[in-house]
Enzyme design. Structure first.
Site, PDB file in Angstrom:
ATOM      1  N   CYS A   1       0.409  -1.243   0.148  1.00  0.00           N
ATOM      2  CA  CYS A   1       0.567  -0.168  -0.349  1.00  0.00           C
ATOM      3  C   CYS A   1       1.334   1.197  -0.031  1.00  0.00           C
ATOM      4  O   CYS A   1       1.953   1.863  -1.374  1.00  0.00           O
ATOM      5  CB  CYS A   1      -1.171   0.060   1.377  1.00  0.00           C
ATOM      6  SG  CYS A   1      -2.487   1.258   0.634  1.00  0.00           S
TER       7      CYS A   1
ATOM      8  N   HIS B   1      -3.688  -4.850   0.972  1.00  0.00           N
ATOM      9  CA  HIS B   1      -3.170  -5.393   1.717  1.00  0.00           C
ATOM     10  C   HIS B   1      -2.870  -6.649   2.623  1.00  0.00           C
ATOM     11  O   HIS B   1      -3.882  -7.308   3.103  1.00  0.00           O
ATOM     12  CB  HIS B   1      -3.822  -4.258   3.119  1.00  0.00           C
ATOM     13  CG  HIS B   1      -3.169  -3.703   2.947  1.00  0.00           C
ATOM     14  ND1 HIS B   1      -2.312  -2.798   4.200  1.00  0.00           N
ATOM     15  CD2 HIS B   1      -4.177  -1.835   3.009  1.00  0.00           C
ATOM     16  CE1 HIS B   1      -2.369  -1.787   3.941  1.00  0.00           C
ATOM     17  NE2 HIS B   1      -3.438  -1.186   3.016  1.00  0.00           N
TER      18      HIS B   1
ATOM     19  N   GLU C   1      -1.312  -8.626   4.095  1.00  0.00           N
ATOM     20  CA  GLU C   1      -1.110  -9.689   5.130  1.00  0.00           C
ATOM     21  C   GLU C   1      -2.590  -9.578   6.288  1.00  0.00           C
ATOM     22  O   GLU C   1      -2.591 -10.482   6.844  1.00  0.00           O
ATOM     23  CB  GLU C   1      -0.571  -8.443   6.406  1.00  0.00           C
ATOM     24  CG  GLU C   1      -1.076  -6.671   6.219  1.00  0.00           C
ATOM     25  CD  GLU C   1      -1.214  -5.605   5.684  1.00  0.00           C
ATOM     26  OE1 GLU C   1      -0.829  -5.978   4.526  1.00  0.00           O
ATOM     27  OE2 GLU C   1      -1.898  -4.457   6.351  1.00  0.00           O
TER      28      GLU C   1
END
Ligand SMILES: [Mn+2]
Length: 228
Positions: free
Chosen positions: A104, A203, A205
């Site tokens: 990001c 994202h 994660e």
């Protein structure tokens, strides 16, 4: 075990990082370390020399002056210390060929360090600013065949979350765009010739727990990291 440095944001005298980043590294049996914010290159270099990989994490907007533009009203507040630190860190990581994964804001920092520019507020921001569904795929991206990203995911389309109102405008020097949203926005790129210099606008994660493709991305990053 492999040691991964992760950049934080600062909030009220605290260096902060969403737990999803460290949990994803843990999921790959890696060790992660949250960095302090400093632009002291001697310190940053010493951190990099003691580590195996770097994650440039998500966060607020990059100061437009850093990519040669004047601030417009829809650009978010700047975090000048973080900008200085991440720009220096990204340059050093490139020099050292340290495996670097940009997520990001980190993806946007990578682009700016290589001379690219950003949209301060993408025209189709409402399709991308979906913080209401932080961990879910809300739009698809098409993935370019022949790219490392395609090698990792082995498919030409995947679903991604989307928590950004800025985006890559001019691509930085040497970067190859590898993923595009349906509206044409660049959502992934990589720098060929490096051990791993790859960024995504989404994202992974936050999708790690639920989505196999997010796990594949972290696994590929960790595989590129040599370990000591
Ligand atoms: Mn998006």
């Amino acid at each position: 075990m492999k040691k991964i440095l992760i950049t934080p944001y600062e909030d009220r005298s605290r260096f902060c990082l969403h737990s999803d980043y460290m949990n994803a590294v843990l999921g790959e049996k890696g060790l992660s370390y949250v960095l302090p914010q400093t632009a002291d290159e001697e310190i940053l270099k010493a951190y990099l020399e003691g580590a195996d990989g770097l994650i440039l994490s998500g966060g607020g907007d990059v100061e437009p002056a850093l990519y040669g533009e004047e601030r417009t009203p829809l650009c978010g507040e700047a975090e000048p210390e973080r900008d200085k630190m991440e720009f220096a860190l990204c340059r050093l990581a490139l020099e050292m060929d340290m495996p670097t994964f940009g997520i990001c804001r980190g993806f946007q920092v990578m682009n700016c360090v290589l001379g690219g520019t950003l949209y301060q507020h993408v025209p189709m921001a409402e399709n991308h600013d979906r913080c209401d569904l932080p961990k879910d795929a809300v739009h698809t991206v098409s993935i370019m065949e022949g790219s490392r990203l395609h090698d990792i995911l082995r498919k030409t389309e995947t679903g991604v979350n989307s928590r950004h109102h800025q985006g890559v405008k001019k691509l930085g020097q040497g970067l190859v765009a590898t993923a595009f949203a349906q509206d044409g926005l660049t959502e992934g790129f990589e720098l060929p010739g490096k051990r791993f210099f790859l960024g995504v606008q989404w994202h992974p994660e936050s999708m790690y727990a639920k989505y196999e493709d997010a796990r594949k991305l972290f696994a590929a990053f960790m595989a590129a990291v040599k370990g000591q």
